[in-house]
Scaffold this active site. Structure first.
Site, PDB file in Angstrom:
ATOM      1  N   HIS A 130       0.812  -1.221   0.000  1.00 34.50           N
ATOM      2  CA  HIS A 130       0.000   0.000   0.000  1.00 34.50           C
ATOM      3  C   HIS A 130       0.843   1.268   0.000  1.00 34.50           C
ATOM      4  O   HIS A 130       0.376   2.350   0.388  1.00 34.50           O
ATOM      5  CB  HIS A 130      -0.976  -0.013   1.193  1.00 34.50           C
ATOM      6  N   THR A 202      -3.306  -7.872  11.694  1.00 29.50           N
ATOM      7  CA  THR A 202      -4.183  -7.355  10.647  1.00 29.50           C
ATOM      8  C   THR A 202      -5.559  -7.994  10.756  1.00 29.50           C
ATOM      9  O   THR A 202      -5.661  -9.189  11.029  1.00 29.50           O
ATOM     10  CB  THR A 202      -3.618  -7.583   9.225  1.00 29.50           C
TER      11      THR A 202
HETATM   12  C1  BV8 Z   1      -8.777  -1.772  -5.188  1.00 29.90           C
HETATM   13  C2  BV8 Z   1      -2.857   3.088   2.428  1.00 29.90           C
HETATM   14  C3  BV8 Z   1      -9.541  -1.868  -7.383  1.00 29.90           C
HETATM   15  C4  BV8 Z   1      -3.494   4.414   2.626  1.00 29.90           C
HETATM   16  C5  BV8 Z   1      -4.632   1.419   2.585  1.00 29.90           C
HETATM   17  C6  BV8 Z   1     -13.126  -7.292  -2.216  1.00 29.90           C
HETATM   18  C7  BV8 Z   1     -13.989  -7.410  -1.169  1.00 29.90           C
HETATM   19  C8  BV8 Z   1     -14.357  -6.239  -0.458  1.00 29.90           C
HETATM   20  C9  BV8 Z   1     -13.852  -4.981  -0.779  1.00 29.90           C
HETATM   21  C10 BV8 Z   1     -13.005  -4.881  -1.809  1.00 29.90           C
HETATM   22  C11 BV8 Z   1     -12.639  -6.016  -2.533  1.00 29.90           C
HETATM   23  N1  BV8 Z   1     -11.766  -5.619  -3.477  1.00 29.90           N
HETATM   24  C12 BV8 Z   1     -11.573  -4.270  -3.401  1.00 29.90           C
HETATM   25  C13 BV8 Z   1     -12.325  -3.802  -2.378  1.00 29.90           C
HETATM   26  C14 BV8 Z   1     -12.369  -2.421  -1.984  1.00 29.90           C
HETATM   27  C15 BV8 Z   1     -11.251  -2.023  -1.013  1.00 29.90           C
HETATM   28  C16 BV8 Z   1     -11.381  -2.797   0.270  1.00 29.90           C
HETATM   29  O1  BV8 Z   1     -10.703  -3.775   0.504  1.00 29.90           O
HETATM   30  N2  BV8 Z   1     -12.287  -2.279   1.120  1.00 29.90           N
HETATM   31  C17 BV8 Z   1     -12.457  -2.904   2.449  1.00 29.90           C
HETATM   32  C18 BV8 Z   1     -12.345  -1.800   3.481  1.00 29.90           C
HETATM   33  C19 BV8 Z   1     -13.787  -3.557   2.550  1.00 29.90           C
HETATM   34  N3  BV8 Z   1      -9.923  -2.245  -1.589  1.00 29.90           N
HETATM   35  C20 BV8 Z   1      -9.411  -1.244  -2.347  1.00 29.90           C
HETATM   36  O2  BV8 Z   1      -9.963  -0.194  -2.573  1.00 29.90           O
HETATM   37  C21 BV8 Z   1      -8.019  -1.511  -2.921  1.00 29.90           C
HETATM   38  N4  BV8 Z   1      -7.984  -1.135  -4.303  1.00 29.90           N
HETATM   39  O3  BV8 Z   1      -9.476  -2.705  -4.895  1.00 29.90           O
HETATM   40  O4  BV8 Z   1      -8.672  -1.254  -6.430  1.00 29.90           O
HETATM   41  C22 BV8 Z   1      -9.084  -1.455  -8.665  1.00 29.90           C
HETATM   42  C23 BV8 Z   1      -8.803  -2.443  -9.556  1.00 29.90           C
HETATM   43  C24 BV8 Z   1      -8.434  -2.067 -10.824  1.00 29.90           C
HETATM   44  C25 BV8 Z   1      -8.336  -0.710 -11.163  1.00 29.90           C
HETATM   45  C26 BV8 Z   1      -8.591   0.265 -10.217  1.00 29.90           C
HETATM   46  C27 BV8 Z   1      -8.953  -0.093  -8.936  1.00 29.90           C
HETATM   47  C28 BV8 Z   1      -6.953  -0.624  -2.235  1.00 29.90           C
HETATM   48  C29 BV8 Z   1      -6.914  -0.873  -0.772  1.00 29.90           C
HETATM   49  C30 BV8 Z   1      -5.712  -0.133  -0.135  1.00 29.90           C
HETATM   50  C31 BV8 Z   1      -6.171   1.063   0.675  1.00 29.90           C
HETATM   51  N5  BV8 Z   1      -5.022   1.694   1.355  1.00 29.90           N
HETATM   52  N6  BV8 Z   1      -3.575   2.068   3.166  1.00 29.90           N
HETATM   53  C32 BV8 Z   1      -3.193   5.013   3.975  1.00 29.90           C
HETATM   54  O5  BV8 Z   1      -2.655   4.302   4.851  1.00 29.90           O
HETATM   55  O6  BV8 Z   1      -3.508   6.182   4.153  1.00 29.90           O
HETATM   56  S1  BV8 Z   1      -5.480   0.198   3.477  1.00 29.90           S
HETATM   57  C33 BV8 Z   1      -5.042   0.445   5.133  1.00 29.90           C
HETATM   58  O7  BV8 Z   1      -6.084  -0.117   5.861  1.00 29.90           O
HETATM   59  C34 BV8 Z   1      -3.806  -0.274   5.602  1.00 29.90           C
HETATM   60  O8  BV8 Z   1      -2.777  -0.263   4.655  1.00 29.90           O
HETATM   61  C35 BV8 Z   1      -4.344  -1.689   5.852  1.00 29.90           C
HETATM   62  O9  BV8 Z   1      -4.353  -2.426   4.682  1.00 29.90           O
HETATM   63  C36 BV8 Z   1      -5.777  -1.427   6.208  1.00 29.90           C
HETATM   64  C37 BV8 Z   1      -5.955  -1.530   7.676  1.00 29.90           C
HETATM   65  O10 BV8 Z   1      -6.156  -2.855   7.938  1.00 29.90           O
HETATM   66  P1  BV8 Z   1      -5.301  -3.549   9.119  1.00 29.90           P
HETATM   67  O11 BV8 Z   1      -3.859  -3.358   8.863  1.00 29.90           O
HETATM   68  O12 BV8 Z   1      -5.848  -4.886   9.245  1.00 29.90           O
HETATM   69  O13 BV8 Z   1      -5.640  -2.635  10.392  1.00 29.90           O
HETATM   70  P2  BV8 Z   1      -6.945  -2.600  11.306  1.00 29.90           P
HETATM   71  O14 BV8 Z   1      -6.829  -1.347  12.074  1.00 29.90           O
HETATM   72  O15 BV8 Z   1      -8.169  -2.865  10.515  1.00 29.90           O
HETATM   73  O16 BV8 Z   1      -6.736  -3.867  12.264  1.00 29.90           O
HETATM   74  C38 BV8 Z   1      -5.631  -3.858  13.134  1.00 29.90           C
HETATM   75  C39 BV8 Z   1      -5.511  -5.290  13.669  1.00 29.90           C
HETATM   76  O17 BV8 Z   1      -4.409  -5.301  14.578  1.00 29.90           O
HETATM   77  C40 BV8 Z   1      -6.748  -5.736  14.457  1.00 29.90           C
HETATM   78  O18 BV8 Z   1      -7.050  -7.082  14.118  1.00 29.90           O
HETATM   79  C41 BV8 Z   1      -6.307  -5.596  15.919  1.00 29.90           C
HETATM   80  O19 BV8 Z   1      -6.938  -6.555  16.755  1.00 29.90           O
HETATM   81  C42 BV8 Z   1      -4.824  -5.882  15.786  1.00 29.90           C
HETATM   82  N7  BV8 Z   1      -3.984  -5.331  16.861  1.00 29.90           N
HETATM   83  C43 BV8 Z   1      -4.178  -4.229  17.630  1.00 29.90           C
HETATM   84  N8  BV8 Z   1      -3.129  -4.084  18.518  1.00 29.90           N
HETATM   85  C44 BV8 Z   1      -2.273  -5.118  18.277  1.00 29.90           C
HETATM   86  C45 BV8 Z   1      -2.801  -5.908  17.218  1.00 29.90           C
HETATM   87  N9  BV8 Z   1      -2.170  -7.001  16.732  1.00 29.90           N
HETATM   88  C46 BV8 Z   1      -0.988  -7.349  17.327  1.00 29.90           C
HETATM   89  N10 BV8 Z   1      -0.411  -6.631  18.349  1.00 29.90           N
HETATM   90  C47 BV8 Z   1      -1.027  -5.526  18.852  1.00 29.90           C
HETATM   91  N11 BV8 Z   1      -0.440  -4.859  19.853  1.00 29.90           N
END
Ligand code: BV8
Ligand code: ZN
Length: 254
Positions: A130, A202
């Site tokens: 990303h 994640t």
């Molecule tokens: C695209 C950069 C198409 C920006 C980021 C299929 C199904 C559903 C949806 C989609 C799909 N395909 C595409 C989509 C849409 C979308 C998507 O996935 N939406 C989701 C929200 C439903 N995907 C996209 O838009 C992607 N692009 O599909 O393009 C396309 C194709 C052709 C042509 C044109 C377009 C692009 C996605 C990338 C977005 N950018 N980041 C920025 O940072 O500003 S994503 C960003 O959020 C991060 O990089 C990361 O990926 C995500 C966050 O997720 P996590 O890392 O899991 O973090 P989260 O906070 O959710 O969870 C934290 C975890 O840690 C928890 O489980 C917690 O319990 C745990 N934790 C907490 N403390 C600790 C711990 N673990 C261990 N130790 C601790 N101490």
């Protein structure tokens, strides 16, 4: 910490010739980097998902730049934690481990530089799916520059391209945008070839990044998940280690 699960994860990883490690925001939580989603992710009144989009940038580039400038300064004050450092030592100390991260912070890279000389450190640098907070590119000619200071008080004051004068944007992948092709190919190739997959911090809700773990599982890899909470990978996990990465990761790869 559940001794049996720790021992099982250590054995699973130690006997695998090729391992893919997949990390998210949680691996940086203990460094002080707020998680992306859920309560800790909110910036002012905005959800990250609402700011990390080309539409949001088109609508109000000053606001989006203010958010990225805030995140950059915050991450620059953070330090790699024991999870980042243990992974870097492990990867530079053995062959066959590929690190893939969704994180745009540079804490994996900094950990690698802390534990190994340049050439070695390169081996522990992650495949970044990303992008990164620490480089920008031009919205018009895609010219790429290292991140510099940002004055987000007005649009004319925002970073502009030294080559064509176009507005610069943060070098991250926004929702609705394609991921860097070479990074995705390298990550999926490592996953398809892996005998073990270690998932750290994640939720596994963002695609196509989460496909890395599903590809590894489908290729027969055994999966270990480290997370204090529930994740979308729990069902396919062979071992689930419930707790903070900073405590658990050094115990299973050290
Ligand atoms: C695209 C950069 C198409 C920006 C980021 C299929 C199904 C559903 C949806 C989609 C799909 N395909 C595409 C989509 C849409 C979308 C998507 O996935 N939406 C989701 C929200 C439903 N995907 C996209 O838009 C992607 N692009 O599909 O393009 C396309 C194709 C052709 C042509 C044109 C377009 C692009 C996605 C990338 C977005 N950018 N980041 C920025 O940072 O500003 S994503 C960003 O959020 C991060 O990089 C990361 O990926 C995500 C966050 O997720 P996590 O890392 O899991 O973090 P989260 O906070 O959710 O969870 C934290 C975890 O840690 C928890 O489980 C917690 O319990 C745990 N934790 C907490 N403390 C600790 C711990 N673990 C261990 N130790 C601790 N101490
Ligand atoms: Zn330009």
């Amino acid at each position: 910490m559940n001794e049996a699960a720790t021992a099982a994860a250590r054995a699973l990883l130690a006997r695998a010739l090729r391992v893919v490690v997949f990390t998210g925001a949680g691996v940086s939580a203990e460094s002080g980097v707020p998680a992306f989603r859920g309560a800790g992710g909110l910036w002012k009144t905005f959800r990250p998902e609402d700011l990390a989009t080309p539409v949001a940038f088109g609508r109000d580039p000053r606001l989006v730049w203010e958010w990225y400038a805030w995140r950059r300064e915050m991450v620059a004050r953070c330090r790699p934690n024991p999870a980042h450092l243990a992974l870097a030592r492990w990867i530079t100390g053995r062959a066959g481990v590929t690190l893939v991260s969704q994180n745009v912070d540079d804490l994996h890279e900094r950990a690698a530089r802390e534990v190994a000389a340049d050439a070695e450190a390169q081996r522990a640098a992650p495949i970044k799916l990303h992008g990164s907070l620490f480089h920008d590119h031009c919205t018009r000619c895609r010219h790429r520059v290292e991140a510099g200071p940002v004055d987000a008080s007005s649009v004319p004051g925002l970073p502009h391209c030294p080559l064509c004068g176009g507005l610069m944007r943060p070098g991250v992948v926004w929702f609705g945008e394609m991921l860097p092709v070479r990074a995705v190919e390298a990550a999926l190739a490592a996953a398809a070839d892996a005998e073990a997959c270690l998932v750290v911090g994640t939720r596994g809700a963002v695609y196509p990044a989460a496909g890395v773990v599903h590809t590894a599982k489908a290729a027969g890899a055994r999966v270990a998940v480290v997370d204090p909470g529930e994740t979308e990978f729990d069902d396919l996990a062979d071992v689930k280690l419930v707790g903070p990465a900073g405590e658990i990761v050094p115990q299973i790869v050290g």
